[in-house]
Enzyme design. Sequence first.
Site, mmCIF file in Angstrom:
data_model
loop_
_atom_site.group_PDB
_atom_site.id
_atom_site.type_symbol
_atom_site.label_atom_id
_atom_site.label_comp_id
_atom_site.label_asym_id
_atom_site.label_seq_id
_atom_site.Cartn_x
_atom_site.Cartn_y
_atom_site.Cartn_z
ATOM 1 N N TRP A 120 151.117 104.790 155.034
ATOM 2 C CA TRP A 120 151.843 104.063 154.002
ATOM 3 C C TRP A 120 153.107 103.450 154.585
ATOM 4 C CZ3 TRP A 120 147.938 106.707 152.137
ATOM 5 C CH2 TRP A 120 147.407 106.369 150.891
ATOM 6 N N GLN A 127 155.681 97.174 150.288
ATOM 7 C CA GLN A 127 156.576 98.217 149.795
ATOM 8 C C GLN A 127 157.988 97.926 150.291
ATOM 9 O OE1 GLN A 127 154.731 102.052 150.861
ATOM 10 N NE2 GLN A 127 154.407 102.450 148.693
ATOM 11 N N ASP A 173 156.251 104.065 141.359
ATOM 12 C CA ASP A 173 155.044 103.517 140.745
ATOM 13 C C ASP A 173 155.083 103.445 139.222
ATOM 14 O OD1 ASP A 173 154.461 103.829 143.408
ATOM 15 O OD2 ASP A 173 152.519 104.748 143.100
ATOM 16 N N GLU A 204 156.059 116.674 147.675
ATOM 17 C CA GLU A 204 156.215 115.239 147.435
ATOM 18 C C GLU A 204 157.380 114.975 146.484
ATOM 19 O OE1 GLU A 204 153.406 111.525 145.838
ATOM 20 O OE2 GLU A 204 152.651 113.586 145.804
#
Length: 490
Positions: free
Chosen positions: A58, A163, A224, A457
């Site tokens: 990512w 991103q 998100d 996370e």
Amino acid sequence: MSFVAKPARNTGSIGPDGVPDQLGEADAALWRGATTILAANWTGTHTVPSRTLYPHQWSWDAGFISIGLAHTAPDRAWRDLRSLFEAQWPDGRVPHIVFDPGVTERDYFPGPTFWAGEGGPVGSGRGNGGRPNGNAGGTPDRTFSAPAGTNGGPARLSSGIVQPPVHALGAWTIYRRAPGHAAAEELRWLYPRLVAQQEYLATARDVGGAGLSAIVHPWESGLDNSPSWDEALAAVPVTPDVLRRYARRDNQVVASKHRPTDEDYARYLTIALSYRDGGYRDADLGPRHPFLVECPGFNALRGAAELALARIAEVVGADPAVHRARAASITRLLVDRLFDPETGMFHPLDVRTGRRNPARCVNGLLPLILPELPAVQVASLVAVLESDRFGVSARMPVPSYDRTAADFDPFRYWRGPVWSNINWLLWRGLRTHGQVELAGTVRAALLDLVRGSGYYEYFHPGNAAGIGSPAFSWTAALTLDLLADPDPPA
């Protein structure tokens, strides 16, 4: 003229186990745990965010991960950034996911087939249906002035969205930790690619015409399912059968109450399909694309990237002035366009309606990372951070959303939980503006959170429980940076 950075401040000698000698027992255990996670998540060419939910590379994860690896494995840090930028599209965009060909489609959705659509793979230099430059039917390919053949190899499979651009900050951090000829050569390889990334965001994505970049999907923000996007998402017409055609996998791995709702996810897929089926072109986005938002966090990181590029330019013999001027311009535009004096913070602007989203979300605090942010806005953001809405304290870092909001959710992704990368950015911003005591509070609270709950996370903003994917790479990486660099430079 070239510039060579001084090595980062000496934080003490390194013990035989790779742990800085000055760390106490508890912090040394944190260091070892973080190093172990980053080693376990290394694939040989890049670091995955986690082995459970995110098996590819990512984009902004790679930037944050490189900052931690700068302290323990700079060679891997450089390789991570190279791996990502080897998949850069010729128009300058850096895709938000670079797919590992060794991972099967069933292990992650949306994977390469989704992003490619009917026409074949999406990769470096290939848009939907193999159309060139990911910009089919739009403006000509923007200049990507890297030496011919340096990307090498076949096209890398990737997504078609981006991103936040944290990679220049990562590159500068690696170099600052260990300057030298080899590190300077890495900067020379990356510099034109980082510049191309910034040029893409400054031009193709200036949909509003004012100089700020618009994101074309909530996923591009990194936040998100933040309430920042609720109003803009509500206007997106959902394809009724989208979740029947495309099965989610995230809520099969992580509890559904921790993830975006099905309704939100259906809108995410609808927006992605709109951009994909338009060939990923950015021309004429205004009249045809259903989601276009100027995010204060995304644009603040654009500004921070320009400042890091100014440092890098001095090393590679380029002109730093243009980068400093662009950072100053972004800062002014954020204040003029996205700051709300009534709430005391920044808010995303829906380019389609001209309306700022009223929700108080953590991306509205991220302009603190910009050193030229005016004192009025700095004081206002600090007051918000110390208020009941965000309530930073010695016990708990900053949540992702206003604690007092009626729809605050302590479990659901970006609608309440605490995230280490955001708190790390706020810590740096507070230091930049001389808020040493508050910065120290954020740092101590974040380290205590990881020490008590692990390298998750994200975290519950009340009981500090770890949520989402365990053994998460950027949490481990930024823990290393917090331990190694308690007083970061500007």
